[in-house]
Design a protein around this motif. Structure first.
Motif, PDB file in Angstrom:
ATOM      1  N   ALA A   1     -53.711   4.886  27.229  1.00  0.00           N
ATOM      2  CA  ALA A   1     -54.482   6.004  28.014  1.00  0.00           C
ATOM      3  C   ALA A   1     -55.951   5.594  27.803  1.00  0.00           C
ATOM      4  O   ALA A   1     -56.523   5.391  29.118  1.00  0.00           O
ATOM      5  CB  ALA A   1     -54.320   7.385  27.497  1.00  0.00           C
ATOM      6  N   ALA A   2     -56.347   5.046  26.567  1.00  0.00           N
ATOM      7  CA  ALA A   2     -57.791   4.557  26.477  1.00  0.00           C
ATOM      8  C   ALA A   2     -58.159   3.191  27.300  1.00  0.00           C
ATOM      9  O   ALA A   2     -59.067   3.080  27.987  1.00  0.00           O
ATOM     10  CB  ALA A   2     -58.042   4.224  25.155  1.00  0.00           C
ATOM     11  N   LEU A   3     -57.014   2.425  27.241  1.00  0.00           N
ATOM     12  CA  LEU A   3     -56.926   1.093  28.134  1.00  0.00           C
ATOM     13  C   LEU A   3     -57.139   1.305  29.790  1.00  0.00           C
ATOM     14  O   LEU A   3     -57.781   0.679  30.253  1.00  0.00           O
ATOM     15  CB  LEU A   3     -55.825   0.175  27.897  1.00  0.00           C
ATOM     16  CG  LEU A   3     -55.913  -0.344  26.400  1.00  0.00           C
ATOM     17  CD1 LEU A   3     -54.296  -1.131  26.091  1.00  0.00           C
ATOM     18  CD2 LEU A   3     -57.104  -1.482  26.322  1.00  0.00           C
ATOM     19  N   GLY A   4     -56.594   2.449  30.078  1.00  0.00           N
ATOM     20  CA  GLY A   4     -56.463   2.956  31.310  1.00  0.00           C
ATOM     21  C   GLY A   4     -57.713   3.608  31.702  1.00  0.00           C
ATOM     22  O   GLY A   4     -58.403   3.234  32.800  1.00  0.00           O
ATOM     23  N   LEU A   5     -58.225   4.252  30.801  1.00  0.00           N
ATOM     24  CA  LEU A   5     -59.733   4.722  31.155  1.00  0.00           C
ATOM     25  C   LEU A   5     -60.818   3.911  31.325  1.00  0.00           C
ATOM     26  O   LEU A   5     -61.670   3.863  31.958  1.00  0.00           O
ATOM     27  CB  LEU A   5     -60.144   5.673  29.792  1.00  0.00           C
ATOM     28  CG  LEU A   5     -61.476   6.281  30.118  1.00  0.00           C
ATOM     29  CD1 LEU A   5     -61.736   7.265  31.223  1.00  0.00           C
ATOM     30  CD2 LEU A   5     -61.604   7.292  28.607  1.00  0.00           C
ATOM     31  N   ASP A   6     -60.595   2.794  30.389  1.00  0.00           N
ATOM     32  CA  ASP A   6     -61.468   1.643  30.526  1.00  0.00           C
ATOM     33  C   ASP A   6     -61.619   0.757  31.669  1.00  0.00           C
ATOM     34  O   ASP A   6     -62.393   0.022  32.157  1.00  0.00           O
ATOM     35  CB  ASP A   6     -61.460   0.654  29.242  1.00  0.00           C
ATOM     36  CG  ASP A   6     -62.292  -0.438  29.073  1.00  0.00           C
ATOM     37  OD1 ASP A   6     -63.725  -0.051  29.137  1.00  0.00           O
ATOM     38  OD2 ASP A   6     -61.894  -1.542  29.040  1.00  0.00           O
ATOM     39  N   VAL A   7     -60.390   0.804  32.293  1.00  0.00           N
ATOM     40  CA  VAL A   7     -60.343   0.133  33.738  1.00  0.00           C
ATOM     41  C   VAL A   7     -61.418   0.832  34.561  1.00  0.00           C
ATOM     42  O   VAL A   7     -62.160   0.090  35.405  1.00  0.00           O
ATOM     43  CB  VAL A   7     -58.953   0.295  34.323  1.00  0.00           C
ATOM     44  CG1 VAL A   7     -58.936  -0.123  35.819  1.00  0.00           C
ATOM     45  CG2 VAL A   7     -57.967  -0.578  33.636  1.00  0.00           C
TER      46      VAL A   7
ATOM     47  N   ALA B   1     -59.484   1.213  41.451  1.00  0.00           N
ATOM     48  CA  ALA B   1     -59.711   1.181  40.004  1.00  0.00           C
ATOM     49  C   ALA B   1     -59.076   2.404  39.811  1.00  0.00           C
ATOM     50  O   ALA B   1     -58.379   2.646  38.758  1.00  0.00           O
ATOM     51  CB  ALA B   1     -61.199   1.330  39.785  1.00  0.00           C
ATOM     52  N   TYR B   2     -59.210   3.661  40.463  1.00  0.00           N
ATOM     53  CA  TYR B   2     -58.770   5.164  40.049  1.00  0.00           C
ATOM     54  C   TYR B   2     -57.185   4.715  40.018  1.00  0.00           C
ATOM     55  O   TYR B   2     -56.488   5.246  39.015  1.00  0.00           O
ATOM     56  CB  TYR B   2     -59.172   5.936  41.098  1.00  0.00           C
ATOM     57  CG  TYR B   2     -60.449   6.526  40.403  1.00  0.00           C
ATOM     58  CD1 TYR B   2     -60.489   7.589  39.727  1.00  0.00           C
ATOM     59  CD2 TYR B   2     -61.557   6.085  41.343  1.00  0.00           C
ATOM     60  CE1 TYR B   2     -61.762   8.139  39.034  1.00  0.00           C
ATOM     61  CE2 TYR B   2     -62.766   6.489  40.710  1.00  0.00           C
ATOM     62  CZ  TYR B   2     -62.972   7.655  39.912  1.00  0.00           C
ATOM     63  OH  TYR B   2     -64.179   8.132  39.504  1.00  0.00           O
ATOM     64  N   THR B   3     -56.534   4.343  41.165  1.00  0.00           N
ATOM     65  CA  THR B   3     -55.141   4.124  41.315  1.00  0.00           C
ATOM     66  C   THR B   3     -54.418   3.374  39.841  1.00  0.00           C
ATOM     67  O   THR B   3     -53.740   3.616  39.151  1.00  0.00           O
ATOM     68  CB  THR B   3     -54.532   3.410  42.313  1.00  0.00           C
ATOM     69  OG1 THR B   3     -55.262   3.884  43.562  1.00  0.00           O
ATOM     70  CG2 THR B   3     -53.048   3.448  42.691  1.00  0.00           C
ATOM     71  N   LEU B   4     -55.135   2.211  39.596  1.00  0.00           N
ATOM     72  CA  LEU B   4     -54.613   1.520  38.680  1.00  0.00           C
ATOM     73  C   LEU B   4     -54.856   2.184  37.188  1.00  0.00           C
ATOM     74  O   LEU B   4     -53.845   2.139  36.204  1.00  0.00           O
ATOM     75  CB  LEU B   4     -55.369   0.069  38.834  1.00  0.00           C
ATOM     76  CG  LEU B   4     -54.902  -1.015  37.520  1.00  0.00           C
ATOM     77  CD1 LEU B   4     -53.401  -1.164  37.703  1.00  0.00           C
ATOM     78  CD2 LEU B   4     -55.939  -2.189  37.449  1.00  0.00           C
ATOM     79  N   SER B   5     -55.923   2.728  37.196  1.00  0.00           N
ATOM     80  CA  SER B   5     -56.194   3.637  35.775  1.00  0.00           C
ATOM     81  C   SER B   5     -55.058   4.461  35.581  1.00  0.00           C
ATOM     82  O   SER B   5     -54.444   4.723  34.581  1.00  0.00           O
ATOM     83  CB  SER B   5     -57.422   4.028  35.759  1.00  0.00           C
ATOM     84  OG  SER B   5     -57.867   4.740  34.713  1.00  0.00           O
ATOM     85  N   GLY B   6     -54.852   5.358  37.022  1.00  0.00           N
ATOM     86  CA  GLY B   6     -53.963   6.267  36.725  1.00  0.00           C
ATOM     87  C   GLY B   6     -52.497   5.806  36.154  1.00  0.00           C
ATOM     88  O   GLY B   6     -51.618   6.466  35.347  1.00  0.00           O
ATOM     89  N   ALA B   7     -52.040   4.779  37.162  1.00  0.00           N
ATOM     90  CA  ALA B   7     -50.820   4.054  36.722  1.00  0.00           C
ATOM     91  C   ALA B   7     -50.565   3.592  35.119  1.00  0.00           C
ATOM     92  O   ALA B   7     -49.581   4.084  34.620  1.00  0.00           O
ATOM     93  CB  ALA B   7     -50.799   2.691  37.573  1.00  0.00           C
ATOM     94  N   ILE B   8     -51.591   3.189  34.610  1.00  0.00           N
ATOM     95  CA  ILE B   8     -51.766   2.745  33.232  1.00  0.00           C
ATOM     96  C   ILE B   8     -51.566   4.137  32.310  1.00  0.00           C
ATOM     97  O   ILE B   8     -50.702   4.375  31.348  1.00  0.00           O
ATOM     98  CB  ILE B   8     -53.011   2.065  32.935  1.00  0.00           C
ATOM     99  CG1 ILE B   8     -52.710   0.622  33.444  1.00  0.00           C
ATOM    100  CG2 ILE B   8     -52.963   1.731  31.453  1.00  0.00           C
ATOM    101  CD1 ILE B   8     -54.337  -0.249  33.433  1.00  0.00           C
ATOM    102  N   VAL B   9     -52.374   5.093  32.618  1.00  0.00           N
ATOM    103  CA  VAL B   9     -52.266   6.291  32.026  1.00  0.00           C
ATOM    104  C   VAL B   9     -50.708   6.794  32.063  1.00  0.00           C
ATOM    105  O   VAL B   9     -50.336   7.487  31.026  1.00  0.00           O
ATOM    106  CB  VAL B   9     -53.515   7.276  32.172  1.00  0.00           C
ATOM    107  CG1 VAL B   9     -53.157   8.659  31.627  1.00  0.00           C
ATOM    108  CG2 VAL B   9     -54.893   6.578  32.132  1.00  0.00           C
TER     109      VAL B   9
END
Lengths: 589, 241
Positions: free
Chosen positions: A27-33, A187-195
């Motif tokens: 989740a943190a790695l996703g937030l960091d995107v 960036a939001y899409t990718l961040s969401g996918a990771i989280v």
């Protein structure tokens, strides 16, 4: 190594905690995107983690196969995150953070209290293989590795670079062909996918959440932000270490269990104050320190190059696809007619008409504040314009800056339009964003022709850097270089983007007389070998006299003289407003 | 004999593990204009950062009026009578001209001293008086450079450090700014360290040093400065290819 040793020495409960840490780290790695790469702060990432977790339980608990549950968690969270990112198209910075805060609170109060959302009665069916602690742990580690890989891939795609431009120079990103809006949403899409993947890991571990929504509350969102800060924005390994430090340590070290939050909080404060760039900053410094003394820093100045060979090679840079063909008959490559620009009450350009003929180097001189940069802004789409600006016969007004860069216009900015925190090479690649047209997701997966397109961009970057004698500095951080060198990098980047018309604002600022003369030689090569047309704003009279075919002088937004450099610099009005005593002195130089 | 106003001896400094300055020594006597010449990347800005406590000094000494000020923080140096005109002007673009000037007098406690500093600034730079309520960001480059110099003079410094005042200025504006610095030197008696690559700076220098690859490679004083100017012009021409 450590990853493999852990399951041998650790017991079941510890492994279970580590699986939880993996989910938090993801989740943190996703937030960091968003934070590190796009410069957007989100306070809703714990809620997004919840969206992922609940989606997985809902799908997996209603008889859906486990892989489908994981995919659903990723897809749904990505979609929700994209919608959450929509406000960022209009607002910036703290305002975005406040909107995400509202979303987090909404999710907690209205969504996560509904039994049909939390699926209290359902249990996720996980594969038999993942029942045991060790395989589950290894699965979570594999997910972390996958996320690190995706982040790494993102960095070497056009979208990843475009995000850096949005983060640091958003207002100017259009000049590189970067469309700020879609780039941010990606960036939001990718961040969401990771989280979402993090949520799926958590769901696979817990199999059911019921009313246990603590991992998805606001406090957890803030903790994710803390992990990114302690780990260091942009540093994957730093963020993973920070997750262990902040999430795992208090649960496994007995001393910390007792004194609890207080010790963690103090540690947090101390670590941030001691190392503001986070763990990532420390990690980055290690190789530099090891190198110390053994390696000489390369000279931070542009090198002298064999210009004939370099420009012959660089002629290749002109071979780019061009949507806009020259429409005949055309008086000049660029025709400005009665151009006016008004900022508030100030008339920055007043009824300016001028022409730039193909294959010429045109000088634009005049006092500071005469309107020279404003003219560049008008041509490249960064100023409100009246009148007409035709390029290759087509009207430019009302075309966005991004479109103009595809037409073959490139420019530099007086105070730098590039990303100082990145390397020289990344910046030259960034300037070519419009040339690679693949979608972000395809780039991350390395699909289709994306890899070969990236190779081509790198080759072009190499040619441009070679031409300007900068290839030995390709891996240096742009911001670490002296001012004059930074400006030269910006020119090289503009040339790499394959323009027909190059607008250079204060091209030789920060360069000494010797370097500006070398720059002049390159201008001639750009004109003669690459067939470029140049407009240069310049204060250095010898350079103008040497390279310009034609020259315009502005004063207070109006044209006061035009002609050959010799004609213009001998006019009394030009001497009075621009040259001064130097008229006699510097011309000798 | 009293010590020089500013004396830099054996200065070594750099960024993190990268050493940029090697054993740099020079001095500024009271009332002097000293030019520190060097091309792009020679270490000019680094020298100023090291002197003004913005960068770690690895070894060497900086003294102001005989007092060791090596590594002292910038705010203390202002109180001790040093003022810096930073590269790129360092303007607060959203503040007015007057507010920017006021910031220059931030460490001056006596309101009468502040008032007279304003008078001095507006007399020396009439264009700033005209535009005192205008936002600094809307000034032209030359006017911003004047404001940067005027702001540095607000604390009534004994020593003015100027980082590439000519950067991005038209030839006539470069002359104007240099003239104003010379005026401040003559009338207010402020000593000046000009860090430049424009050889015109040598027109107003009593003494000059040339920096190359982080080392002082040439020194000239008095009439020899003119010869150095010629030498630099030649050197630039000879190597420019």
């Amino acid at each position: 190594m450590a990853v493999v040793v852990v399951p041998v020495v650790a017991d079941g409960p510890t492994l279970s905690i580590l699986v939880g840490t993996a989910a938090v780290a993801i989740a943190a790695l996703g937030l960091d995107v968003l934070v590190g790469r796009a410069g957007q702060l989100s306070l809703a990432h714990a809620a997004l983690l919840g969206v992922g977790g609940f989606t997985a339980v809902n799908v997996g608990g209603r008889g859906g196969p486990w892989p489908l549950a994981v995919v659903a968690a990723v897809v749904v969270t990505a979609a929700v995150s994209t919608v959450a990112g929509l406000p960022s198209l209009r607002i910036r910075g703290l305002q975005v953070a406040v909107v995400t805060l509202a979303l987090q609170v909404m999710a907690e109060r209205f969504l996560f209290v509904r039994p049909d959302v939390t699926a209290g009665s359902l249990t996720l069916e996980r594969p038999a293989l993942l029942e045991a602690d060790v395989p589950l742990y290894l699965f979570s580690v594999a997910c972390v590795a996958l996320v690190l890989l995706v982040r790494r891939r993102l960095g070497s795609t056009r979208t990843g670079r475009a995000l850096l431009a949005v983060r640091d120079v958003e207002a100017r990103a259009g000049a590189f062909g970067v469309e700020a809006g879609p780039t941010k949403l990606f960036a939001y899409t990718l961040s969401g996918a990771i989280v979402g993947l993090g949520g799926a890991v958590l769901a696979t571990k817990a199999t059911a959440f019921g009313t246990a929504i603590d991992p998805f509350r606001l406090l957890q969102s803030l903790l994710l932000v803390a992990i990114v800060v302690v780990g260091g924005a942009g540093s994957g390994s730093g963020i993973i270490l920070a997750s262990l430090f902040i999430h795992t340590l208090p649960q496994v070290v007995d001393a910390l269990k007792r004194s609890g939050p207080l010790v963690s909080a103090v540690l947090l404060v101390v670590s941030i104050v001691a190392q503001p760039e986070g763990i990532g900053g420390v990690l980055r410094d290690i190789p530099r320190r090891l190198r110390r003394g053994r390696e000489q820093r390369p000279s931070p100045r542009p090198r002298l190059v064999e210009l004939a060979a370099a420009s012959e090679a660089a002629a290749d840079l002109r071979r780019v696809p061009r949507k806009l063909a020259l429409q005949m008959p055309v008086r000049a490559l660029l025709e400005a007619r009665e151009v006016g620009v008004r900022y508030g009450g100030v008339l920055a350009l007043d009824d300016l008409s001028l022409e730039v003929r193909r294959g010429e180097i045109v000088g634009l001189i005049g006092a500071n504040g005469a309107g020279k940069s404003t003219f560049f802004n008008a041509v490249s789409g960064f100023a409100p314009v009246t009148g007409s600006i035709r390029y290759k016969g087509a009207e430019l007004l009302n075309r966005p800056p991004v479109r103009r860069s595809t037409y073959g216009l490139a420019r530099t900015f007086q105070d730098m339009g590039l990303v100082r925190a990145e390397t020289v090479r990344e910046n030259v690649l960034l300037a070519q964003t419009w040339l690679a047209r693949y979608p972000g997701a395809a780039g991350i997966l390395g699909l289709g022709g994306t890899m070969s397109q990236e190779r081509e961009l790198r080759r072009r970057a190499g040619l441009a850097l070679e031409l300007f004698g900068l290839e030995h500095l390709a891996s240096e951080r742009l911001g670490d270089l002296p001012y004059g060198t930074m400006r030269t990098v910006e020119i090289a980047a503009a040339v790499a983007s394959g323009p027909d018309l190059l607008l250079l604002d204060e091209a030789s600022a920060g360069l000494g007389p010797d370097e500006s003369q070398a720059l002049g030689e390159r201008f001639l090569a750009l004109r003669d070998e690459l067939g470029l047309t140049l407009v240069v704003i310049e204060h250095h009279v010898p350079l103008i006299a040497r390279v310009c075919d034609y020259c315009y002088c502005l004063e207070s937004g109006r044209l006061i003289a035009e002609g050959s450099p010799a004609e213009v610099t001998s006019q009394a009005s030009v001497i009075a407003s621009f040259l001064g005593r130097a008229a006699s002195q510097e011309a000798v130089l | 004999m009293s010590p020089p106003l500013l004396e830099v001896s054996g200065l070594c400094s750099g960024y993190g593990p990268l050493q940029v300055l090697f054993d740099v020594s020079f001095r500024v006597e009271r009332g002097e204009v000293v030019a520190l010449m060097g091309s792009n990347g020679a270490g000019k800005t680094t020298t100023l950062r090291a002197i003004t406590g913005q960068l770690k000094v690895l070894s060497g000494r900086v003294t102001l009026d005989g007092t060791d000020i090596t590594g002292r923080p910038p705010e203390e140096l202002v109180s001790r009578g040093m003022a810096l005109v930073p590269e790129g002007r360092g303007m607060l673009r959203d503040l007015t001209v007057a507010q920017n000037l006021e910031l220059g007098a931030y460490r001056v406690r006596d309101p009468r001293a502040v008032a007279s500093a304003f008078d001095r600034a507006y007399t020396t730079f009439p264009i700033l008086a005209e535009r005192r309520q205008q936002r600094a960001g809307t000034l032209s480059g030359g006017q911003q450079q004047m404001l940067a110099v005027a702001r540095a003079l607000m604390s009534d410094p004994r020593l003015l450090l100027v980082d590439e005042a000519s950067l991005g200025l038209s030839p006539i504006m470069t002359e104007t700014v240099f003239d104003l610095i010379a005026t401040a030197n003559r009338s207010a008696g402020v000593s000046v360290l000009l860090v430049e690559q424009n050889v015109l700076a040598l027109d107003l220098a009593n003494r000059a040093y040339v920096l190359e690859k982080g080392q002082v490679v040439d020194v000239a004083e008095g009439d020899a400065v003119k010869t150095m100017q010629g030498r630099l012009r030649e050197a630039y021409l000879g190597r420019g290819r």
